[in-house]
Every structure is written in C-alpha cells, then in structure tokens.
Write a protein that holds these residues in place. Sequence first.
Motif, mmCIF file in Angstrom:
data_model
loop_
_atom_site.group_PDB
_atom_site.id
_atom_site.type_symbol
_atom_site.label_atom_id
_atom_site.label_comp_id
_atom_site.label_asym_id
_atom_site.label_seq_id
_atom_site.Cartn_x
_atom_site.Cartn_y
_atom_site.Cartn_z
ATOM 1 N N ARG A 209 26.137 -4.517 -19.418
ATOM 2 C CA ARG A 209 27.327 -3.683 -19.614
ATOM 3 C C ARG A 209 27.064 -2.601 -20.654
ATOM 4 O O ARG A 209 27.511 -1.455 -20.491
ATOM 5 N N ASP A 210 26.357 -2.951 -21.727
ATOM 6 C CA ASP A 210 26.016 -1.941 -22.747
ATOM 7 C C ASP A 210 25.263 -0.773 -22.118
ATOM 8 O O ASP A 210 25.543 0.395 -22.403
ATOM 9 N N ILE A 211 24.286 -1.108 -21.286
ATOM 10 C CA ILE A 211 23.464 -0.068 -20.652
ATOM 11 C C ILE A 211 24.307 0.771 -19.703
ATOM 12 O O ILE A 211 24.239 2.006 -19.699
ATOM 13 N N ALA A 212 25.127 0.088 -18.902
ATOM 14 C CA ALA A 212 25.979 0.793 -17.947
ATOM 15 C C ALA A 212 26.976 1.702 -18.666
ATOM 16 O O ALA A 212 27.176 2.855 -18.268
ATOM 17 N N ASP A 213 27.590 1.189 -19.738
ATOM 18 C CA ASP A 213 28.549 2.001 -20.489
ATOM 19 C C ASP A 213 27.881 3.250 -21.061
ATOM 20 O O ASP A 213 28.437 4.353 -21.008
ATOM 21 N N ALA A 214 26.691 3.077 -21.613
ATOM 22 C CA ALA A 214 25.976 4.218 -22.189
ATOM 23 C C ALA A 214 25.588 5.230 -21.122
ATOM 24 O O ALA A 214 25.491 6.431 -21.394
ATOM 25 N N ALA A 215 25.377 4.732 -19.907
ATOM 26 C CA ALA A 215 24.999 5.620 -18.795
ATOM 27 C C ALA A 215 26.212 6.211 -18.082
ATOM 28 O O ALA A 215 26.061 7.070 -17.210
ATOM 29 N N GLY A 216 27.398 5.723 -18.433
ATOM 30 C CA GLY A 216 28.612 6.234 -17.806
ATOM 31 C C GLY A 216 28.832 5.729 -16.399
ATOM 32 O O GLY A 216 29.431 6.422 -15.568
ATOM 33 N N ILE A 217 28.346 4.505 -16.122
ATOM 34 C CA ILE A 217 28.535 3.911 -14.802
ATOM 35 C C ILE A 217 29.059 2.493 -14.957
ATOM 36 O O ILE A 217 29.078 1.938 -16.059
ATOM 37 N N LEU A 218 29.509 1.894 -13.863
ATOM 38 C CA LEU A 218 29.962 0.518 -13.880
ATOM 39 C C LEU A 218 28.757 -0.423 -13.913
ATOM 40 O O LEU A 218 27.682 -0.084 -13.422
ATOM 41 N N SER A 219 28.971 -1.614 -14.474
ATOM 42 C CA SER A 219 27.868 -2.575 -14.551
ATOM 43 C C SER A 219 27.304 -2.865 -13.173
ATOM 44 O O SER A 219 26.081 -2.951 -12.989
ATOM 45 N N GLY A 220 28.185 -3.014 -12.203
ATOM 46 C CA GLY A 220 27.722 -3.306 -10.851
ATOM 47 C C GLY A 220 26.856 -2.209 -10.278
ATOM 48 O O GLY A 220 25.935 -2.473 -9.493
ATOM 49 N N SER A 221 27.143 -0.975 -10.681
ATOM 50 C CA SER A 221 26.365 0.153 -10.167
ATOM 51 C C SER A 221 24.932 0.113 -10.669
ATOM 52 O O SER A 221 24.009 0.559 -9.984
ATOM 53 N N LEU A 222 24.736 -0.435 -11.875
ATOM 54 C CA LEU A 222 23.382 -0.508 -12.427
ATOM 55 C C LEU A 222 22.492 -1.402 -11.567
ATOM 56 O O LEU A 222 21.291 -1.154 -11.429
ATOM 57 N N TYR A 223 23.119 -2.412 -10.950
ATOM 58 C CA TYR A 223 22.344 -3.334 -10.120
ATOM 59 C C TYR A 223 21.896 -2.690 -8.807
ATOM 60 O O TYR A 223 21.079 -3.265 -8.085
ATOM 61 N N HIS A 224 22.425 -1.525 -8.481
ATOM 62 C CA HIS A 224 21.906 -0.781 -7.328
ATOM 63 C C HIS A 224 20.534 -0.197 -7.638
ATOM 64 O O HIS A 224 19.772 0.132 -6.727
#
Length: 201
Positions: free
Chosen positions: A30-45
């Motif tokens: 979630r930290d990474i996703a928040d910093a990237a401006g995306i949802l946590s689930g989107s990072l798993y794509h």
Amino acid sequence: MSATPNRRSELLAIAAELFARKGFTNTTVRDIADAAGILSGSLYHHFDSKESMVDEILSTFQAELFGQYDEILRSDDDARTKLERAVTVSFAAIDQHRDEVAIFQNDAGYLGAFDRFGYLAERNAQSREVWITLLKDGVRSGALRPDLDIELTYRFIRDTVWVAVAWYRPGGKQSHDVVARQYLTILLDGIAQSTNGDPHV
C-alpha cells in the motif's frame, strides 16, 4: 497486463526510495501504491509482490556494478590504477544508485534468509574476491607495502567505502569524484605529515 518499460522503472524507483528510507520489512504494498498514485490492487498488475520488486532492484544494480568490477580486473591497467578505479566506481554507485546501496546495506541480511535471494551471499563472496585480488596484485607489483595485512585492509575498504551511503548526498557540496579522490589520498598516501613537510607515501 505488464507495465510499460517506463512505468515499470518508475514503480521500481518509487519502491527503492521507500525500501531505502523505511526499510524493506516496514514498507507495505500500500505504501508503494500510495506513493505511485495507484490502488494497491493495481500494483499487482505489474509485480506479484514487493519481494519481486526488491529482487529486480538489487539484481539489476549488482549486475551493473560487478560488470564494472570485472572490466577493471580484465583491463591492462597497473595494480594501483585498478584499485583506484574500483574505489571510484564504488563511490559512483553510491551517487547514482544510493537507494539500491542502502537497501543492500540495511536488508541483505534479512533477504538472504530466503532462497530467491541466495545470490546476495554469492555477490558478497564475489565482492571479497574482487578486493582481495586487487590488493594482492598491488602487493605483488610493489604498488602496495609488502607487509600489508590483506584481509584487514579488505575489511577496512569494504566498511569505510559503503558506509558512505549513510552520509553522502548526491548533488551536495562534494561530488562523488571528489570524495573518491580524498578517500584514495587517505588510503594510499596517508594523513600524517613527515618531518620535512612532505606527506608520507
């Protein structure tokens, strides 16, 4: 769906900064996703886990670094020049890959307990072999003192070079080249002044 090369690099850079600043275990997806401006689930794509991210960050960085060390060892430079180049390359790595160096320094022990990161111990052994080879060649050629304690000197170089990641700031008052030159002066020429006013060499 996989990330485009640019987006993938952006996400890895964001993750690297967080891993370096907060520590790998304290950084969440979630930290990474928040910093990237995306949802946590989107990072798993793009990545299946934060372990995959730090694996790519470290393996890519170390492949580049050890490629440079290998080129130095294969070169026709004299022993002192090889040692100077290896030190300079190391400080350049701290300047250009500060986050990667910090992650390795802070989290290699933890990550190395997992099979997928077994190469970290191999890289440690490879690093030791690089520096031991450079020092032995220096003694053999006469560039370094014959009474040099190779193992102790290796440990000194290893610990004093890489610890600079804790205080060196890219873009600061002194460039990595200046820091490397100062370090080499201390390492190879010493800091004491002889009685006739000339530095000891």
